[in-house]
Design a protein around this motif. Structure first.
Motif, PDB file in Angstrom:
ATOM      1  N   ILE A 136     -79.208  -1.145  26.299  1.00 12.62           N
ATOM      2  CA  ILE A 136     -78.392  -0.562  27.381  1.00 12.62           C
ATOM      3  C   ILE A 136     -76.905  -0.634  27.033  1.00 12.62           C
ATOM      4  CG2 ILE A 136     -77.670  -0.882  29.811  1.00 12.62           C
ATOM      5  CD1 ILE A 136     -80.580  -1.829  30.332  1.00 12.62           C
ATOM      6  N   ILE A 137     -76.475  -1.753  26.470  1.00 12.79           N
ATOM      7  CA  ILE A 137     -75.033  -1.934  26.231  1.00 12.79           C
ATOM      8  C   ILE A 137     -74.577  -1.199  24.968  1.00 12.79           C
ATOM      9  CG2 ILE A 137     -75.188  -4.138  24.948  1.00 12.79           C
ATOM     10  CD1 ILE A 137     -72.642  -3.419  27.708  1.00 12.79           C
ATOM     11  N   THR A 138     -75.523  -0.654  24.187  1.00 10.33           N
ATOM     12  CA  THR A 138     -75.126   0.002  22.929  1.00 10.33           C
ATOM     13  C   THR A 138     -75.651   1.436  22.835  1.00 10.33           C
ATOM     14  OG1 THR A 138     -77.073  -0.878  21.804  1.00 10.33           O
ATOM     15  CG2 THR A 138     -75.072  -2.193  21.648  1.00 10.33           C
ATOM     16  N   TYR A 139     -75.774   2.118  23.970  1.00  5.74           N
ATOM     17  CA  TYR A 139     -76.246   3.503  23.998  1.00  5.74           C
ATOM     18  C   TYR A 139     -77.566   3.656  23.235  1.00  5.74           C
ATOM     19  CZ  TYR A 139     -71.362   4.416  25.307  1.00  5.74           C
ATOM     20  OH  TYR A 139     -70.134   4.407  25.909  1.00  5.74           O
ATOM     21  N   GLY A 140     -78.461   2.696  23.415  1.00 11.35           N
ATOM     22  CA  GLY A 140     -79.773   2.795  22.756  1.00 11.35           C
ATOM     23  C   GLY A 140     -79.750   2.378  21.297  1.00 11.35           C
ATOM     24  N   GLY A 141     -78.851   1.432  20.936  1.00 13.30           N
ATOM     25  CA  GLY A 141     -78.847   0.921  19.556  1.00 13.30           C
ATOM     26  C   GLY A 141     -78.040   1.781  18.591  1.00 13.30           C
ATOM     27  N   MET A 142     -76.953   2.418  19.104  1.00 13.35           N
ATOM     28  CA  MET A 142     -76.098   3.255  18.242  1.00 13.35           C
ATOM     29  C   MET A 142     -75.033   2.403  17.545  1.00 13.35           C
ATOM     30  SD  MET A 142     -76.862   6.430  18.592  1.00 13.35           S
ATOM     31  CE  MET A 142     -77.855   7.462  19.604  1.00 13.35           C
ATOM     32  N   ASP A 143     -75.148   1.080  17.649  1.00  8.15           N
ATOM     33  CA  ASP A 143     -74.110   0.179  17.142  1.00  8.15           C
ATOM     34  C   ASP A 143     -74.515  -0.379  15.782  1.00  8.15           C
ATOM     35  OD1 ASP A 143     -76.277  -1.248  17.994  1.00  8.15           O
ATOM     36  OD2 ASP A 143     -75.080  -2.997  18.515  1.00  8.15           O
ATOM     37  N   LEU A 144     -73.960  -1.535  15.443  1.00  3.00           N
ATOM     38  CA  LEU A 144     -74.334  -2.185  14.180  1.00  3.00           C
ATOM     39  C   LEU A 144     -75.355  -3.288  14.399  1.00  3.00           C
ATOM     40  CD1 LEU A 144     -71.231  -3.000  11.959  1.00  3.00           C
ATOM     41  CD2 LEU A 144     -73.375  -1.974  11.295  1.00  3.00           C
ATOM     42  N   VAL A 145     -75.154  -4.076  15.458  1.00  4.56           N
ATOM     43  CA  VAL A 145     -75.994  -5.265  15.651  1.00  4.56           C
ATOM     44  C   VAL A 145     -77.455  -4.882  15.908  1.00  4.56           C
ATOM     45  CG1 VAL A 145     -76.444  -7.216  17.195  1.00  4.56           C
ATOM     46  CG2 VAL A 145     -74.116  -6.756  16.447  1.00  4.56           C
ATOM     47  N   TRP A 146     -77.687  -3.905  16.819  1.00  2.00           N
ATOM     48  CA  TRP A 146     -79.066  -3.614  17.223  1.00  2.00           C
ATOM     49  C   TRP A 146     -79.650  -2.405  16.515  1.00  2.00           C
ATOM     50  CZ3 TRP A 146     -81.103  -7.688  18.842  1.00  2.00           C
ATOM     51  CH2 TRP A 146     -80.452  -8.558  19.708  1.00  2.00           C
ATOM     52  N   SER A 147     -78.830  -1.724  15.720  1.00  2.00           N
ATOM     53  CA  SER A 147     -79.350  -0.548  15.016  1.00  2.00           C
ATOM     54  C   SER A 147     -80.408  -0.980  14.004  1.00  2.00           C
ATOM     55  CB  SER A 147     -78.180   0.122  14.295  1.00  2.00           C
ATOM     56  OG  SER A 147     -78.683   1.014  13.334  1.00  2.00           O
ATOM     57  N   ASN A 148     -81.381  -0.110  13.778  1.00  2.00           N
ATOM     58  CA  ASN A 148     -82.330  -0.373  12.704  1.00  2.00           C
ATOM     59  C   ASN A 148     -81.652  -0.160  11.359  1.00  2.00           C
ATOM     60  OD1 ASN A 148     -84.542  -1.314  14.010  1.00  2.00           O
ATOM     61  ND2 ASN A 148     -85.443   0.713  14.322  1.00  2.00           N
ATOM     62  N   ASN A 149     -82.338  -0.568  10.316  1.00  2.00           N
ATOM     63  CA  ASN A 149     -81.821  -0.428   8.958  1.00  2.00           C
ATOM     64  C   ASN A 149     -81.990   1.037   8.537  1.00  2.00           C
ATOM     65  OD1 ASN A 149     -81.315  -0.740   6.209  1.00  2.00           O
ATOM     66  ND2 ASN A 149     -83.412  -1.421   5.780  1.00  2.00           N
ATOM     67  N   ASN A 150     -80.974   1.859   8.824  1.00  2.00           N
ATOM     68  CA  ASN A 150     -81.085   3.284   8.485  1.00  2.00           C
ATOM     69  C   ASN A 150     -79.744   3.773   7.919  1.00  2.00           C
ATOM     70  OD1 ASN A 150     -79.400   3.461  10.706  1.00  2.00           O
ATOM     71  ND2 ASN A 150     -81.077   3.895  12.120  1.00  2.00           N
ATOM     72  N   ALA A 330     -69.929   2.641  20.833  1.00  2.00           N
ATOM     73  CA  ALA A 330     -70.919   1.576  20.586  1.00  2.00           C
ATOM     74  C   ALA A 330     -70.375   0.585  19.554  1.00  2.00           C
ATOM     75  CB  ALA A 330     -72.227   2.174  20.108  1.00  2.00           C
ATOM     76  N   LEU A 331     -69.724   1.134  18.531  1.00  2.00           N
ATOM     77  CA  LEU A 331     -69.216   0.279  17.456  1.00  2.00           C
ATOM     78  C   LEU A 331     -68.064  -0.610  17.953  1.00  2.00           C
ATOM     79  CD1 LEU A 331     -69.320  -0.448  14.493  1.00  2.00           C
ATOM     80  CD2 LEU A 331     -67.808   1.462  14.012  1.00  2.00           C
ATOM     81  N   LEU A 332     -67.155  -0.010  18.741  1.00  5.65           N
ATOM     82  CA  LEU A 332     -66.018  -0.803  19.237  1.00  5.65           C
ATOM     83  C   LEU A 332     -66.507  -1.939  20.146  1.00  5.65           C
ATOM     84  CD1 LEU A 332     -63.314   1.913  20.068  1.00  5.65           C
ATOM     85  CD2 LEU A 332     -63.524   0.536  18.007  1.00  5.65           C
ATOM     86  N   ILE A 333     -67.436  -1.613  21.052  1.00  4.93           N
ATOM     87  CA  ILE A 333     -67.983  -2.641  21.956  1.00  4.93           C
ATOM     88  C   ILE A 333     -68.548  -3.775  21.121  1.00  4.93           C
ATOM     89  CG2 ILE A 333     -69.851  -3.151  23.622  1.00  4.93           C
ATOM     90  CD1 ILE A 333     -69.612  -0.237  24.600  1.00  4.93           C
TER      91      ILE A 333
END
Ligand code: HEM
Length: 540
Positions: A136-150, A330-333
Motif C-alpha cells: 500500500i505504501i509503495t504503489y504496489g511494490g514500485m519501490d526498491l525495498v519491496w520490489s521483486n528482483n526485476n 515510491a522511490l523517494l518515500i
C-alpha cells in the motif's frame, strides 16, 4: 497412512450421522441443518490439515511447530518475535518452519545457512514477498525495498547508488551534513540542563540531510514552507514502520484480506495519503522550476538534486510504463523512510549503551579529546580516526541490529537449504539477531565489549556472516556509506560537545520492542551539560 485413518474415522462418523438423522425425531430443523452442514465442513478442514502434514513429510520441510488447522501457528506468535524465533531455534535447530495461515515461513538461524540463502542461492532468494501494508505504501511494490528482483529494481538501484550514494555525490553533499549536524549541536546547547529525546534529534538531523540530498531543501531551510509540511512526518513514519512489522491476518489468510480484520490496511492507506500529499507538493514545486534556472545553477557548478535527475529521466523515457511519476514517488518515500528511522534508532541505541557503561563513555571521550581536541569541534575528516567509537557502534549493531530478520526473502522456485525443501513463495527470514548473539559465534555474547571490534577485520559489507546488520548479497542495504557517515558524525558531535547523564527520575533499561525496525522499548531521554571550555564552539 494418515489419509487412510482419516477416511475410516470419517466413514464411521457419517454412518452414525445417517442413522441419527433417520431415527431422531427432533422438530428443530435449523439446529439439525446447522449440525448437518458443520460436521462435514469440520471433517473437510481436518482432512486438509492432515493432508498438509502428510505433504510436509513428503517434501521434507524444515522441522517446526504444528499449529492449528487453517490458522497454523498464528495464535502462538508473541509480540517480541525476535526472541520467540530465537527460542524456537534452540528447540528446532538452525532452520525451522512454521505455517501462518496458508503461508509457509522459514527462519534461518546459523551462519552456514544464512550463507546458503544470501550468497550461494542469492538469485533464487532475491524476491521479497511483501506484506499488504508494504504494497500500500509503495504503489504496489514500485519501490526498491519491496520490489521483486526485476529489471526495474536493478535500474533504480543502480540509479540510487550512482546518483545519490556514490563517493562523488556524498563528498559534494558534505556541506549539508556539516550544516545539519552543527545546527543540532546548537539546538542541544540551547537546551543544556533539560531532558532531550535522543531519537528525535537524530531523526530530524538525518531527515534534513536526506531531504537536502533528494530535493535540495530541508525541514529547516529558510524561505520555504517544507518545515510546516514535514511537521508530523516522524509520527507518520513511525506508524508506517509499525504497520509493516505487525503480523496481519490478511497476509496469512488471503481470502480474509477484503475484510481487513485488524484495520491495518485502512490505517496504512491513511498514512499513504499523508505521505503522498507531501511528495506531490514537493514534486509539483520542482516541476515549476524553469529549466533555464536549472541550467544557470548547473553552470554555476551547483549540483542537481536527485529529484531533478529523476524528473529528467522520466521526461527522456519514451515509455511511461518503464519510469513514471509513481516510480519516482515510491522511490523517494522509500529512501526517506529507509534512511531516517534506522539511523535515529541506532544513534539512540549507541547512546543508551554508552550511558549504561561509564567505562566505555570515558574511553570514547578520551579518544575524542585526543583526536579532535577540547578547542575544536568535530569535522567530517576526523571521523575515520575515531577507532574506538567505531568499535562501540559495531558492538551496538551486534546486540541491537535494527532489522533483526533483515528484510524477508522469497524464493522464485523451490530449492533446498540445509537438506530441507523450501517451496517457491515461502517467506524466509535470516535471523541476524540470533546469529549475532550465538555463543558459537561470539564469546560472552550478551556482554557489551567494543574491544572485540578493534582489530580492523570488521566492516558492514555482509561478507562475514557473523555480523550482518546491513544484510548481505544483492539485496544488501545500498545506504551503508551514508548511514555509517551520519551515525559516526552525529554521535561524535553529541559526545564531544556535551557531557550526558540520565535523568534522576528515569530508570535505566535496555529492553527492546520488536518491529520492522526494532527500537528501544522506552525512548532514551538524556540531559546534556557543557563539555568544551569555549561555549562558542557549539554555536558556530
Ligand atoms: C543505520 C542505518 C541503516 C541500517 C541499519 C540499514 C539496514 C538495512 C537492512 C538490514 C536492509 C535489508 C538488507 C537485506 O535484506 O539483506 C536494508 C535495505 C535497504 N536500505 Fe538500509 N539501512 C540503513 C540506512 C539506509 C540509508 C541511509 C538508506 C538510503 C539512503 C537506505 C536504503 C535502503 C534501501 C533502499 C534498501 C532496500 C534495498 C533492496 O531491497 O534492494 N538504508 N537496509
Amino acid at each position: 497412512m494418515i489419509s487412510e485413518v482419516g477416511y475410516k474415522i470419517s466413514l464411521t462418523i457419517i454412518t452414525y450421522w445417517s442413522w441419527w438423522w433417520e431415527v431422531n425425531n427432533q422438530q428443530d430443523k435449523l439446529a439439525r441443518t446447522v449440525l448437518t452442514v458443520s460436521v462435514p465442513t469440520l471433517l473437510f478442514v481436518w482432512f486438509l490439515w492432515r493432508l498438509s502434514y502428510s505433504r510436509k513429510d513428503r517434501i521434507h520441510l524444515p522441522p517446526g511447530p504444528s499449529g492449528l488447522p487453517i490458522i497454523g501457528y498464528l495464535p502462538f506468535l508473541t509480540s517480541n518475535l525476535h526472541e520467540s524465533f530465537t527460542e524456537m531455534a534452540h528447540k528446532y535447530g538452525p532452520i525451522f518452519s512454521l505455517r501462518l495461515g496458508s503461508k509457509l515461513h522459514v527462519v534461518v538461524n546459523s551462519i552456514d545457512l544464512a550463507k546458503v540463502v544470501a550468497r550461494e542461492q542469492d538469485s533464487t532468494f532475491a524476491n521479497r514477498g511483501p506484506p499488504l501494508t508494504g504494497l500500500i505504501i509503495t504503489y504496489g511494490g514500485m519501490d526498491l525495498v519491496w520490489s521483486n528482483n526485476n529489471t526495474h529494481w536493478r535500474n533504480v538501484r543502480k540509479l540510487l547508488v550512482s546518483q545519490v550514494l556514490s563517493n562523488t555525490n556524498l563528498n559534494s553533499c558534505q556541506g549539508f551534513r556539516t550544516h545539519e549536524v552543527r545546527k543540532t549541536v546548537k539546538e542541544v546547547y540551547t537546551k543544556i540542563g533539560t531532558k532531550i529525546d535522543i531519537n528525535k534529534i537524530a531523526f530530524d538531523t538525518e531527515l534534513n540531510v536526506v531531504t537536502n540530498m533528494l530535493w535540495g531543501c530541508s525541514k529547516s531551510s529558510e524561505g520555504n514552507d517544507f518545515g510546516d509540511i514535514l511537521d508530523g512526518f516522524r509520527e507518520v513514519e513511525f506508524k508506517i514502520i509499525e504497520l509493516m512489522g505487525t503480523p496481519n491476518i490478511s497476509d496469512f489468510i488471503p481470502f480474509l484480506s477484503r475484510f481487513d480484520l485488524q484495520g491495518m490496511q485502512m490505517e496504512m492507506q491513511r498514512q499513504f495519503e499523508y505521505v503522498e500529499r507531501v511528495f506531490d507538493y514537493i514534486i509539483e514545486g520542482k516541476m515549476k522550476v524553469d529549466s533555464n534556472e536549472i541550467d544557470e545553477a548547473v553552470a554555476k557548478d551547483v549540483r542537481k538534486d536527485f529529484l531533478q535527475i529523476l524528473l529528467e529521466i522520466k521526461d527522456k523515457k519514451n515509455d511511461p510504463k518503464s519510469f513514471n511519476i509513481i516510480h519516482i514517488k515510491a522511490l523517494l518515500i522509500n529512501i526517506v523512510v529507509a534512511a531516517t528511522d534506522t539511523t535515529s534508532t541506532m544513534v539512540e541505541w549507541v547512546m543508551a549503551e554508552i550511558l549504561g557503561h561509564p567505562g566505555v563513555m570515558k574511553k570514547v571521550q578520551d579518544e575524542l579529546t585526543e583526536v579532535i581536541g577540547m578547542n575544536n569541534i568535530v569535522e567530517e575528516s576526523d571521523l575515520p580516526k575515531l577507532i574506538y567509537l567505531d568499535a562501540v557502534i559495531k558492538e551496538t549493531f551486534r546486540l541491537h541490529p535494527p532489522l533483526p530478520f533483515l528484510i524477508q526473502r522469497c524464493p522464485d522456485e523451490s530449492c533446498r537449504v540445509g537438506g530441507y525443501t523450501i517451496p517457491k513463495g515461502t517467506i524466509v527470514y535470516i535471523n541476524v539477531w540470533a546469529i549475532q548473539r550465538d555463543p558459537q559465534n561470539w564469546t560472552d555474547p550478551l556482554e557489551f565489549k567494543p574491544e572485540r571490534f578493534l582489530n580492523h577485520k570488521w566492516d558492514y559489507n555482509g561478507n562475514n556472516f557473523k555480523f550482518l546488520p546491513f544484510g548481505s548479497g544483492r539485496r544488501i542495504c545500498p545506504g551503508i556509506p551514508l548511514g555509517e557517515k551520519m551515525l559516526v558524525y552525529i554521535l561524535a558531535s553529541l559526545l564531544h560537545s556535551f557531557e550526558w547523564s540520565l535523568p534522576k527520575d528515569e530508570e535505566f533499561e535496555l529492553s527492546d520492542k520488536f518491529g520492522f525496525v526494532t527500537k528501544k522499548r522506552k525512548p532514551l531521554i538524556a540531559i546534556p551539560s557543557q563539555r568544551l571550555p569555549d561555549a562558542n564552539l557549539c554555536l558556530c
